[in-house]
Write a protein that holds these residues in place. Structure first.
Motif, PDB file in Angstrom:
ATOM      1  N   THR A 152      -0.353  -2.298   8.562  1.00 15.90           N
ATOM      2  CA  THR A 152      -0.784  -1.699   7.477  1.00 15.90           C
ATOM      3  C   THR A 152      -1.126  -1.884   6.141  1.00 15.90           C
ATOM      4  N   ALA A 205       0.655   3.882   2.595  1.00 16.46           N
ATOM      5  CA  ALA A 205       1.458   3.283   3.751  1.00 16.46           C
ATOM      6  C   ALA A 205       2.736   3.291   4.390  1.00 16.46           C
ATOM      7  N   ASP A 240      -4.669   1.188  10.450  1.00 15.35           N
ATOM      8  CA  ASP A 240      -4.118   1.974   9.878  1.00 15.35           C
ATOM      9  C   ASP A 240      -3.243   2.602   9.957  1.00 15.35           C
ATOM     10  N   GLU A 254     -10.540  -1.547  12.818  1.00 14.49           N
ATOM     11  CA  GLU A 254     -11.983  -1.683  12.945  1.00 14.49           C
ATOM     12  C   GLU A 254     -12.681  -1.981  14.327  1.00 14.49           C
ATOM     13  N   ASP A 308       1.154  -0.978   0.203  1.00 16.22           N
ATOM     14  CA  ASP A 308      -0.243   0.387   0.099  1.00 16.22           C
ATOM     15  C   ASP A 308       1.068   1.097  -0.102  1.00 16.22           C
TER      16      ASP A 308
END
Length: 525
Positions: free
Chosen positions: A371, A91, A352, A358, A88
């Motif tokens: 992440t 990230a 994150d 979550e 990502d």
């Protein structure tokens, strides 16, 4: 048809003997947990650092990485290429940009607490652990400190209220008593699950506790199919190596110093790969695995005698030499039998860049978290950088915001523990299906085996270990089955190529009944 895997949503324990109120509970005292605690020192948040052992005992203490490369910013494009194209980017950029500042802070702490002097008898990570421990211990001992340190307590479950918000943490003390910390925030920094494999360089405490607790609390695990293996670990004799005891890592420093891979006749092996210090670790680990398999599971050695007896007596080689001699092999006079060994997780609890998961109030940092910054692999020494950066990021996030509110803990659907006697079978299944070489049928059989293990034993320390490793193994098998390609640290012999359509992230989570579900989504670009 594959057996549906259902896990307990909470472990059935005796009633708590005590209850304490606080604001933040940090689970784990390695680089990640200590970094969170250090960042929270002096804030207005009451916090407790819970450690399964003493502050000197963690996977960080055995790390061979000195973090040299992380003191300057890495190129993002080169980084993404190292991660199998699965990182990502946002990230990864957060990791790369924050690392130099975090290591500068670490250097400042080392100077302030006079912990910089290297001890040649210990791995490089010992200085890092010593520095962070000094910061946290000193801060906790200050008058009116906001931080309390509780050692010899093992986390059992994250507690949640009726709305699914974090409400605290249940722990098991060395005295055998159960206790509850009631708090609206829990930070999981409890390390990995190396004890899933019989051959691992991870400590005995790497039993997947944080991952399993997160699953039971409702969080998702991300990219769990990717596991980092040490290419060259000492293949110790069964006479001196106890089950669960970590293998000695023969790290990259030896390969850079000119160590060679040879067979039992001293003949060079795998020369076609080129200089060992330039071979990507997944490639080297898989080549050694295949060469050992062709020789009946043994017959490969790392010949580091060329380093010289004098060098073996100096930092950074002395610690490795001492560990090898304890296993009955002297690296000065004999080649070292080698094998790949599970080392650390690449995937973990989905979070994150600030460590939020979550589940409201649940944060994760270090090896237990993911992440997407590491993609399908990342640099060999990325775990230390990731532990420090993610820990500081979580601590910064928490220190700059008011505590959320939560209700009283509400019991989730609970079950007993898997029998302690299932531990050898769990390791055997993981070793056979979740090692460097994976194949659908072996993965399916391992998944079915783990799904059928009982969970009705009374609560106990070894039963908790078996329960947590079973949960992590089941989630890892589900993720590995779901990725029909070879990428990074995940090699499928029935799908030997990478596929552009699998530039995706895979998540495993439990529904309200505890049934495991797998989903995938494109990687953020």
């Amino acid at each position: 048809m594959a057996t549906t895997t259902r896990l307990a949503r909470q472990i059935r324990t005796p009633e708590p003997s005590w209850t304490r109120h606080t604001g933040v509970v940090i689970v784990g005292a390695g680089a990640a947990g200590l970094s969170v605690a250090a960042r929270l020192l002096g804030s207005q948040l009451p916090a407790v650092l819970v450690s399964r052992q003493t502050l000197a005992a963690s996977a960080t203490s055995w790390s061979l990485s000195q973090g040299t490369r992380w003191r300057t910013a890495e190129d993002i494009d080169a980084w993404v290429a190292q991660t199998g194209g699965l990182a990502d980017r946002a990230a990864a950029q957060a990791l790369l940009s924050r690392a130099p500042e975090v290591f500068a802070q670490l250097d400042s702490w080392a100077d302030s607490f006079d912990t910089r002097h290297a001890d040649p008898r210990q791995p490089a990570g010992t200085q890092l652990q010593r520095t962070l421990s000094a910061v946290v211990r000193t801060g906790a001992a200050a008058p009116a400190s906001n931080l309390r340190i509780d050692t010899d307590r093992r986390a059992v479950d994250v507690l949640t209220d009726g709305g699914g918000h974090v409400a605290g943490l249940r722990v098991l003390g060395r005295d055998g008593l159960i206790g509850d910390y009631l708090a609206p925030v829990v930070v999981l920094a409890s390390g990995g699950a190396g004890q899933l494999w019989s051959a691992t360089t991870a400590p005995r405490s790497a039993t997947g506790d944080g991952l399993a607790m997160a699953l039971r609390a409702g969080a998702a695990l991300r990219d769990l199919e990717f596991t980092h293996f040490a290419p060259t670990a000492l293949a110790a004799s069964a006479r001196v190596h106890l089950p669960g005891e970590p293998l000695v890592e023969l790290g990259a420093a030896l390969r850079r110093a000119g160590a060679r891979i040879v067979d039992d006749q001293g003949r060079p092996v795998l020369d076609e790969l080129g200089p060992l210090d330039s071979v990507a670790e997944p490639v080297l680990a898989m080549a050694i695995h295949d060469a050992r398999s062709a020789r009946g599971g043994s017959g490969l050695f790392l010949d580091a005698r060329g380093i010289g007896a004098q060098s073996w007596g100096l930092y950074p080689y002395l610690a490795t030499a001492r560990a090898c001699r304890e296993q009955g092999v002297d690296p000065v006079s004999a080649p070292l039998p080698i094998r790949p060994a599970a080392q650390s997780l690449v995937g973990g609890i989905a979070a994150d860049a600030d460590g939020e998961t979550e589940v409201p109030g649940l944060f994760a940092a270090g090896e237990v978290s993911c992440t997407g910054a590491l993609g399908a692999g990342g640099a060999a020494d990325a775990q230390i950088a990731w532990a420090l950066v993610s820990g500081i990021s979580v601590g910064s996030k928490l220190s700059g915001a008011p505590l959320p509110s939560c209700g009283a803990p509400v019991a989730r659907e609970s079950e007993g523990c898997s029998p302690a006697s299932t531990l050898p079978g769990i390791r055997t299944a993981s070793e056979g299906a979740l090692g460097l070489s994976r194949e659908h049928e072996r993965l399916r059989k391992a998944s079915d085996f783990l799904a059928r293990l009982p969970g009705d034993d009374d609560f106990g320390e070894l039963g908790l270990t078996a329960t947590n490793l079973r949960a992590v193994g089941a989630a890892m098998a589900a993720a590995a089955i779901a990725r029909p390609e070879t990428r990074g640290w995940h090699r499928r012999i029935d799908h030997p190529q990478s596929s552009p359509k699998w530039e995706r992230t895979i998540r495993v989570a439990c529904d309200a009944s505890g049934t495991l579900h797998v989903t995938s989504s494109p990687v953020a670009s």
